[in-house]
Design a protein around this motif. Structure first.
Motif, mmCIF file in Angstrom:
data_model
loop_
_atom_site.group_PDB
_atom_site.id
_atom_site.type_symbol
_atom_site.label_atom_id
_atom_site.label_comp_id
_atom_site.label_asym_id
_atom_site.label_seq_id
_atom_site.Cartn_x
_atom_site.Cartn_y
_atom_site.Cartn_z
ATOM 1 N N ALA A 50 6.841 0.770 13.541
ATOM 2 C CA ALA A 50 8.101 0.315 14.125
ATOM 3 C C ALA A 50 7.913 -0.690 15.242
ATOM 4 C CB ALA A 50 8.872 1.518 14.679
ATOM 5 N N TRP A 51 6.710 -0.761 15.795
ATOM 6 C CA TRP A 51 6.470 -1.588 16.972
ATOM 7 C C TRP A 51 5.098 -2.223 16.847
ATOM 8 C CZ3 TRP A 51 2.604 -0.380 20.657
ATOM 9 C CH2 TRP A 51 2.614 -1.165 21.821
ATOM 10 N N ASN A 52 5.024 -3.503 17.147
ATOM 11 C CA ASN A 52 3.765 -4.233 17.153
ATOM 12 C C ASN A 52 3.687 -5.010 18.456
ATOM 13 O OD1 ASN A 52 2.781 -4.096 14.141
ATOM 14 N ND2 ASN A 52 4.985 -4.427 14.116
ATOM 15 N N ALA A 53 2.510 -5.006 19.084
ATOM 16 C CA ALA A 53 2.321 -5.737 20.337
ATOM 17 C C ALA A 53 1.125 -6.663 20.212
ATOM 18 C CB ALA A 53 2.098 -4.773 21.496
ATOM 19 N N ILE A 54 1.285 -7.845 20.762
ATOM 20 C CA ILE A 54 0.207 -8.825 20.844
ATOM 21 C C ILE A 54 0.082 -9.206 22.314
ATOM 22 C CG2 ILE A 54 -0.545 -11.148 20.217
ATOM 23 C CD1 ILE A 54 1.209 -10.825 17.683
ATOM 24 N N VAL A 55 -1.144 -9.151 22.832
ATOM 25 C CA VAL A 55 -1.420 -9.553 24.205
ATOM 26 C C VAL A 55 -2.246 -10.823 24.138
ATOM 27 C CG1 VAL A 55 -2.463 -8.877 26.392
ATOM 28 C CG2 VAL A 55 -1.438 -7.132 24.911
ATOM 29 N N THR A 56 -1.835 -11.834 24.912
ATOM 30 C CA THR A 56 -2.518 -13.117 24.810
ATOM 31 C C THR A 56 -2.545 -13.866 26.143
ATOM 32 O OG1 THR A 56 -2.483 -15.268 23.686
ATOM 33 C CG2 THR A 56 -0.359 -14.194 24.017
ATOM 34 N N ALA A 57 -3.618 -14.619 26.333
ATOM 35 C CA ALA A 57 -3.701 -15.530 27.480
ATOM 36 C C ALA A 57 -2.897 -16.798 27.209
ATOM 37 C CB ALA A 57 -5.162 -15.881 27.768
ATOM 38 N N GLU A 58 -2.532 -17.019 25.950
ATOM 39 C CA GLU A 58 -1.751 -18.192 25.534
ATOM 40 C C GLU A 58 -0.313 -17.771 25.232
ATOM 41 O OE1 GLU A 58 -2.679 -21.294 25.567
ATOM 42 O OE2 GLU A 58 -4.779 -20.930 26.081
ATOM 43 N N PHE A 59 0.314 -17.133 26.212
ATOM 44 C CA PHE A 59 1.644 -16.557 26.005
ATOM 45 C C PHE A 59 2.660 -17.593 25.510
ATOM 46 C CE2 PHE A 59 5.902 -15.628 27.577
ATOM 47 C CZ PHE A 59 6.145 -14.421 26.932
ATOM 48 N N ASP A 60 2.838 -18.699 26.224
ATOM 49 C CA ASP A 60 3.866 -19.680 25.863
ATOM 50 C C ASP A 60 3.633 -20.244 24.465
ATOM 51 O OD1 ASP A 60 5.197 -19.354 28.297
ATOM 52 O OD2 ASP A 60 4.040 -20.950 29.263
ATOM 53 N N LYS A 61 2.396 -20.536 24.125
ATOM 54 C CA LYS A 61 2.076 -21.073 22.792
ATOM 55 C C LYS A 61 2.336 -20.029 21.707
ATOM 56 C CE LYS A 61 -1.393 -24.421 24.255
ATOM 57 N NZ LYS A 61 -2.822 -24.792 24.182
ATOM 58 N N GLU A 91 6.433 -7.448 19.956
ATOM 59 C CA GLU A 91 6.463 -7.809 21.362
ATOM 60 C C GLU A 91 5.215 -8.610 21.690
ATOM 61 O OE1 GLU A 91 9.153 -4.171 23.122
ATOM 62 O OE2 GLU A 91 6.996 -4.035 23.400
ATOM 63 N N VAL A 92 5.411 -9.679 22.455
ATOM 64 C CA VAL A 92 4.309 -10.522 22.898
ATOM 65 C C VAL A 92 4.222 -10.383 24.410
ATOM 66 C CG1 VAL A 92 3.371 -12.856 22.984
ATOM 67 C CG2 VAL A 92 4.671 -12.110 20.971
ATOM 68 N N PHE A 93 3.020 -10.061 24.891
ATOM 69 C CA PHE A 93 2.766 -9.860 26.308
ATOM 70 C C PHE A 93 1.766 -10.896 26.806
ATOM 71 C CE2 PHE A 93 3.942 -5.734 24.736
ATOM 72 C CZ PHE A 93 4.608 -5.099 25.770
ATOM 73 N N ALA A 94 2.014 -11.468 27.976
ATOM 74 C CA ALA A 94 0.967 -12.223 28.658
ATOM 75 C C ALA A 94 -0.081 -11.207 29.078
ATOM 76 C CB ALA A 94 1.534 -12.948 29.875
ATOM 77 N N ASP A 95 -1.339 -11.593 29.088
ATOM 78 C CA ASP A 95 -2.392 -10.628 29.384
ATOM 79 C C ASP A 95 -2.216 -9.927 30.720
ATOM 80 O OD1 ASP A 95 -3.029 -12.934 30.788
ATOM 81 O OD2 ASP A 95 -5.025 -13.131 29.927
ATOM 82 N N ARG A 96 -1.513 -10.529 31.658
ATOM 83 C CA ARG A 96 -1.298 -9.912 32.975
ATOM 84 C C ARG A 96 -0.194 -8.857 32.952
ATOM 85 N NH1 ARG A 96 1.308 -14.678 32.667
ATOM 86 N NH2 ARG A 96 3.476 -14.739 33.336
ATOM 87 N N ASN A 97 0.549 -8.730 31.849
ATOM 88 C CA ASN A 97 1.710 -7.848 31.792
ATOM 89 C C ASN A 97 1.506 -6.575 30.984
ATOM 90 O OD1 ASN A 97 3.077 -9.616 33.343
ATOM 91 N ND2 ASN A 97 4.420 -10.381 31.757
ATOM 92 N N THR A 98 0.293 -6.224 30.684
ATOM 93 C CA THR A 98 0.070 -5.007 29.908
ATOM 94 C C THR A 98 0.025 -3.794 30.827
ATOM 95 O OG1 THR A 98 -2.318 -5.294 30.011
ATOM 96 C CG2 THR A 98 -1.192 -6.186 28.073
ATOM 97 N N PRO A 99 0.303 -2.616 30.282
ATOM 98 C CA PRO A 99 0.214 -1.415 31.108
ATOM 99 C C PRO A 99 -1.237 -1.154 31.526
ATOM 100 C CG PRO A 99 0.744 -0.859 28.829
ATOM 101 C CD PRO A 99 0.745 -2.342 28.928
ATOM 102 N N PRO A 100 -1.455 -0.306 32.525
ATOM 103 C CA PRO A 100 -2.809 -0.089 33.038
ATOM 104 C C PRO A 100 -3.794 0.413 31.989
ATOM 105 C CG PRO A 100 -1.209 1.295 34.199
ATOM 106 C CD PRO A 100 -0.452 0.443 33.241
ATOM 107 N N TYR A 101 -3.321 1.125 30.981
ATOM 108 C CA TYR A 101 -4.218 1.645 29.940
ATOM 109 C C TYR A 101 -4.511 0.611 28.863
ATOM 110 C CZ TYR A 101 0.535 2.848 28.601
ATOM 111 O OH TYR A 101 1.873 2.810 28.388
ATOM 112 N N GLY A 102 -3.825 -0.529 28.879
ATOM 113 C CA GLY A 102 -4.114 -1.632 27.970
ATOM 114 C C GLY A 102 -3.629 -1.420 26.552
#
Length: 126
Positions: free
Chosen positions: A7-18, A50-61
């Motif tokens: 139901a939920w997929n997350a991608i964490v990236t340093a290239e958030f805007d792109k 959901e797309v997260f900038a790498d600085r916006n992930t929860p502490p557990y990653g």
């Protein structure tokens, strides 16, 4: 527990805007939520990407950049079953105003996953 799908997929990236532009421009996905460092795109069947900038992930990653969550029919019962099986529950159940709820857990191998509960929809027969 009855697992109904992803139901939920997350991608964490340093290239958030792109990355956000890619999903908008190439896949034609509309962002229903967009904040600095976070964007949410609806998926067919009620799921979300959901797309997260790498600085916006929860502490557990989120597993080095990718995570997903399972749709369940009863998040409280699923949480209890996971805990009894030795999974580490991460934080509390988060209830949203629209009848949805989610929580995170760490499973075998240390990977972080999500649980997602949404109200069942009844489809009228035609």
């Amino acid at each position: 527990m009855e697992m109904q799908g992803i139901a939920w997929n997350a991608i964490v990236t340093a290239e958030f805007d792109k990355t956000v532009a890619f999903f908008k421009d190439v896949f034609g996905l509309p962002a229903t939520v967009e904040h600095p460092g976070f964007a949410q795109f609806p998926q067919a069947g009620g799921g979300v990407l959901e797309v997260f900038a790498d600085r916006n992930t929860p502490p557990y990653g989120f597993n080095g950049g990718v995570a997903f969550g399972f749709r369940v029919d009863d998040i409280e019962a699923a949480s209890a079953e996971l805990a009894a099986a030795g999974a580490e529950l991460l934080g509390e159940i988060n209830r949203l105003g629209n009848g949805k709820a989610y929580r995170f857990f760490r499973g075998p191998g240390g990977h972080v996953y999500g649980l997602d509960e949404a109200p069942r929809t009844v489809h009228a027969m035609r």
